[in-house]
Motif scaffolding. Structure first.
Motif, PDB file in Angstrom:
ATOM      1  N   MET A  46       0.897  -1.256  -0.075  1.00  0.00           N
ATOM      2  CA  MET A  46       0.010  -0.105  -0.008  1.00  0.00           C
ATOM      3  C   MET A  46       0.863   1.285  -0.094  1.00  0.00           C
ATOM      4  SD  MET A  46      -1.427   0.687   3.888  1.00  0.00           S
ATOM      5  CE  MET A  46      -0.243   0.392   5.356  1.00  0.00           C
ATOM      6  N   GLY A  57       1.179   4.037   1.971  1.00  0.00           N
ATOM      7  CA  GLY A  57       0.704   4.715   3.149  1.00  0.00           C
ATOM      8  C   GLY A  57       1.711   6.075   3.757  1.00  0.00           C
ATOM      9  N   THR A  59      -1.174   0.038  -4.056  1.00  0.00           N
ATOM     10  CA  THR A  59      -2.464   0.294  -3.731  1.00  0.00           C
ATOM     11  C   THR A  59      -2.633   1.658  -2.810  1.00  0.00           C
ATOM     12  OG1 THR A  59      -2.659  -1.062  -1.728  1.00  0.00           O
ATOM     13  CG2 THR A  59      -3.050  -2.241  -3.606  1.00  0.00           C
ATOM     14  N   ARG A  60      -3.836   1.950  -2.616  1.00  0.00           N
ATOM     15  CA  ARG A  60      -4.421   3.198  -2.136  1.00  0.00           C
ATOM     16  C   ARG A  60      -3.579   4.309  -2.626  1.00  0.00           C
ATOM     17  NH1 ARG A  60      -4.788   1.517   4.262  1.00  0.00           N
ATOM     18  NH2 ARG A  60      -5.321  -0.937   4.103  1.00  0.00           N
ATOM     19  N   ASN A  69      -7.536   3.872  -3.666  1.00  0.00           N
ATOM     20  CA  ASN A  69      -8.360   3.815  -2.118  1.00  0.00           C
ATOM     21  C   ASN A  69      -9.640   3.781  -2.376  1.00  0.00           C
ATOM     22  OD1 ASN A  69      -8.435   3.059   0.542  1.00  0.00           O
ATOM     23  ND2 ASN A  69      -7.759   5.157   1.120  1.00  0.00           N
ATOM     24  N   GLU A  70     -10.309   2.794  -2.072  1.00  0.00           N
ATOM     25  CA  GLU A  70     -11.942   2.541  -1.937  1.00  0.00           C
ATOM     26  C   GLU A  70     -12.336   1.990  -0.590  1.00  0.00           C
ATOM     27  OE1 GLU A  70     -14.160   3.666  -4.337  1.00  0.00           O
ATOM     28  OE2 GLU A  70     -13.145   3.581  -6.224  1.00  0.00           O
ATOM     29  N   TYR A  71     -11.969   2.598   0.452  1.00  0.00           N
ATOM     30  CA  TYR A  71     -11.921   1.877   1.754  1.00  0.00           C
ATOM     31  C   TYR A  71     -13.438   1.382   1.753  1.00  0.00           C
ATOM     32  CZ  TYR A  71     -13.071   1.082   6.300  1.00  0.00           C
ATOM     33  OH  TYR A  71     -13.396   0.147   7.685  1.00  0.00           O
TER      34      TYR A  71
END
Lengths: 369, 264
Positions: free
Chosen positions: A272, A274, A304-305, A329-331
């Motif tokens: 990710m 982050g 990702t994200r 990111n599609e939490y």
């Protein structure tokens, strides 16, 4: 199976053996050969490298499991059909678990081809592609990516896609998909030496048509069964069951994760974004993969994200020296999917995450055309 | 209590471990801030990074240590207390190796030996671990006095993994009274309620730390523990309170004199 493939007929009774060879050869589609040696001389069979072995189970007695295991270890790409002139129900059921198919002797060409066809249905493709997902650390979105990518690959190709959850820390594919599998990787590995591809396929649980998953160990006590060698064998046999196999792994380098990467046609390093040290760890991991001679064609990165901008992707590809896919990111979408055992691609087909995974699937299919 | 005050007192020798069943729950950040807070209270503290392959303690603190756990693998005679890096914040760090292949080679026995050395030299050894029950983490758990498990309520599968992790600890006969569940990023925008999670776990959270992503990112960017440099910050306050509660129990026991052996 291609025309004029080699078939070894390994039958004890000489008259029956000659008869069956004639039945098969009269069709003109195969090259059937008599094989005369007993179990003691079975090593000689390996040099023949047949595409199909017809094995009289009486030869395999008193220890059929051992004989089949030996043949499979040496002829991993060969279909094995069990023959007997006197099946009883119990014996037949037992043999069906071990062979790609079973036939009663004597048989006619129609029966033979019907059984062969069934075996071939399981072995859908000889060009299976194994995609392994390695991550330095967790929370990279591997599981979400894998299940949705598998669904897209199956929809795009109409072919079978398998998922192996080889997570040895906390396997959660079953929780993600909200399924309660009858068997897991633990049972598959325990029984593997006795299985044929057709029977291994039964250990996989169907998620949707053409997508099947072999769920991970249900508790920490079972993970010791997942060894590097066993997982390599499992992947090798699973290749005969699917067009694509996606392998989920525990984070970090271990003998198991490295073996799975070595057994793969493509390794996706996933992390990710982050905002801390994730890219640093990705680069350190990538350095390890540089030891593979063909790493440049075999390794790709998935981050990702992160907003999937072309400029950003180009910068990262230059920095990492390999193709990069960016997944946004599609939490809320991912949480809704994971919490309800559904696919993100079904819940939000137009979401940016779904579209990126769709593009990734198309790229994979395109490369294999 | 200042550092100087503790120097003449008997060493407490406790191992406080941060463990989780999911990544990105705040283990490293909490471990760093626990170490900083304890050091500021005057205790002799070493922060040991047992995430051997991808440890972030040195990264988060902007350190470039010359020694690490790797020397424990290289040399059977070396004492881990001689491998630590001093920090400007009053605590020492035993870092994870900077090279991946070095991290891969470190064994459980190397780790156990190092923790034992540190325990003998510090009041508190604060240990950061990698996610899940790796062999190294299992070795650390064997040495642990208090186990802090930071959790984030995000996905149901993560909660199930946490439940499985707690069950595993029980099977390992890890004393439940030594486990502290911390709900990190409390009241973050998630789809699962804390009450539901506690129901699923069959266990309540002991501590809560609210969600301050921006504050924590700033702390990491500046390579400074939030408890020392943003004292008015709510997260810093909550971390200090956790430590005060944990120490409060011990101080009370200590003051009774007769029970002082309990927290040696």
């Amino acid at each position: 199976m291609a025309q004029r493939d080699k078939i070894l007929v390994w039958v004890a009774n000489i008259d029956m053996r000659i008869h069956l060879v004639n039945v098969i050869n009269r069709s003109g589609n195969y090259e059937a050969i008599e094989y005369r040696a007993g179990v003691e001389g079975m090593e000689a069979i390996y040099t023949q490298k047949p595409q199909l072995l017809l094995l009289d189970v009486d030869y395999a007695l008193p220890d059929p499991e051992k004989v089949i295991q030996q043949v499979r270890n040496n002829l991993s790409g060969t279909y094995i059909i069990g023959l007997s002139s006197r099946w009883d129900e119990r014996k037949r059921h037992q043999m069906e678990e071990m062979f790609d198919g079973v036939l009663t002797m004597p048989f006619d060409i129609d029966s033979f081809e019907r059984v062969l066809e069934e075996a071939k249905k399981v072995s859908v493709s000889s060009t299976c592609e194994v995609l392994t997902f390695f991550a330095p650390k967790g929370k990279s979105g591997r599981t979400t990516l894998i299940v949705n990518l598998a669904l897209n690959l199956a929809r795009l190709t109409g072919e079978k896609v398998g998922i192996i959850d080889a997570e040895t820390t906390f396997a959660d594919m079953d929780a993600f998909l909200n399924i309660n599998p009858q068997s897991t990787i633990v049972e598959a590995l325990r029984d593997l030496s006795l299985l044929a591809p057709s029977t291994l396929a039964k250990y996989y649980e169907e998620v949707v048509p053409n997508v099947q998953v072999l769920c991970g160990a249900k508790n920490a006590q079972q993970v010791n069964l997942i060894t590097a060698e066993a997982l390599t064998d499992l992947i090798a046999m699973s290749r005969r069951c699917f067009r694509y196999i996606l392998v989920d792994l525990a984070p970090g380098f271990s003998p198991v994760t490295m073996a799975a990467c070595e057994a793969a046609d493509k390794v996706y390093l996933t992390t990710m974004s982050g905002g801390t040290f994730e890219l640093k760890h990705l680069k350190r991991s990538l350095d390890i993969f540089h030891a593979m001679d063909d790493w440049q064609s075999r390794v790709e990165c998935v981050i990702t994200r992160i907003t999937p901008e072309v400029r950003q992707r180009t910068i990262l590809e230059d920095e990492l020296g390999c193709p990069v896919t960016l997944i946004p990111n599609e939490y809320h979408l991912c949480a809704q999917a994971a919490n309800n055992g559904r696919m993100a691609t079904d819940i939000g087909p137009k979401a940016a995450l779904t579209q990126q995974i769709d593009l990734m699937a198309k790229a994979i299919v395109e490369k294999n055309r | 209590m200042s550092n100087q005050r503790r120097r003449n007192e008997k060493i407490i020798n406790q191992v406080l471990t941060f463990f989780s069943t999911a990544s990105a729950t705040g283990k490293t950040t909490l471990a760093i801030n626990f170490a900083a807070d304890l050091a500021e209270r005057g205790y002799r503290v070493c922060l040991a990074d047992c995430d051997m392959q991808f440890g972030d303690v040195a990264n988060c603190l902007g350190l470039e240590p010359e020694t690490s756990f790797y020397q424990m693998y290289e040399d059977d005679e070396v004492n881990a207390a001689n491998l630590v890096e001093e920090t400007p914040w009053g605590f020492d760090v035993l870092a994870a190796p900077s090279e991946l292949d070095e991290g891969y080679l470190i064994t459980e026995s190397n780790t156990t030996r190092a923790i034992n050395h540190l325990r003998a030299n510090y009041d508190y050894v604060v240990v950061d671990t990698c996610t899940g029950f790796s062999p190294i983490t299992m070795a650390v758990l064997e040495q642990t006095d208090i186990l802090f498990i930071p959790c984030v309520v995000d996905f149901i599968p993560s909660i199930k993994n946490l439940k499985q992790g707690l069950d595993n600890l029980q099977k390992m006969q890890f004393d439940a009274n030594r486990v502290r569940l911390i709900l990190n990023r409390n009241k973050a925008d998630t789809q699962i309620s804390t009450k539901d999670v506690e129901g699923l776990l069959g266990k309540g959270f002991q501590y809560f730390i609210h969600n301050d992503y921006a504050g924590m990112m700033e702390s990491i960017k500046k390579a400074q523990p939030i408890v020392l440099f943003q004292k008015e910050n709510k997260v810093a306050d909550e971390i200090s309170n956790i430590i005060a509660v944990e120490l409060g129990d011990k101080e009370a026991e200590k003051s009774n004199g007769i029970f002082s052996w309990l927290w040696k």
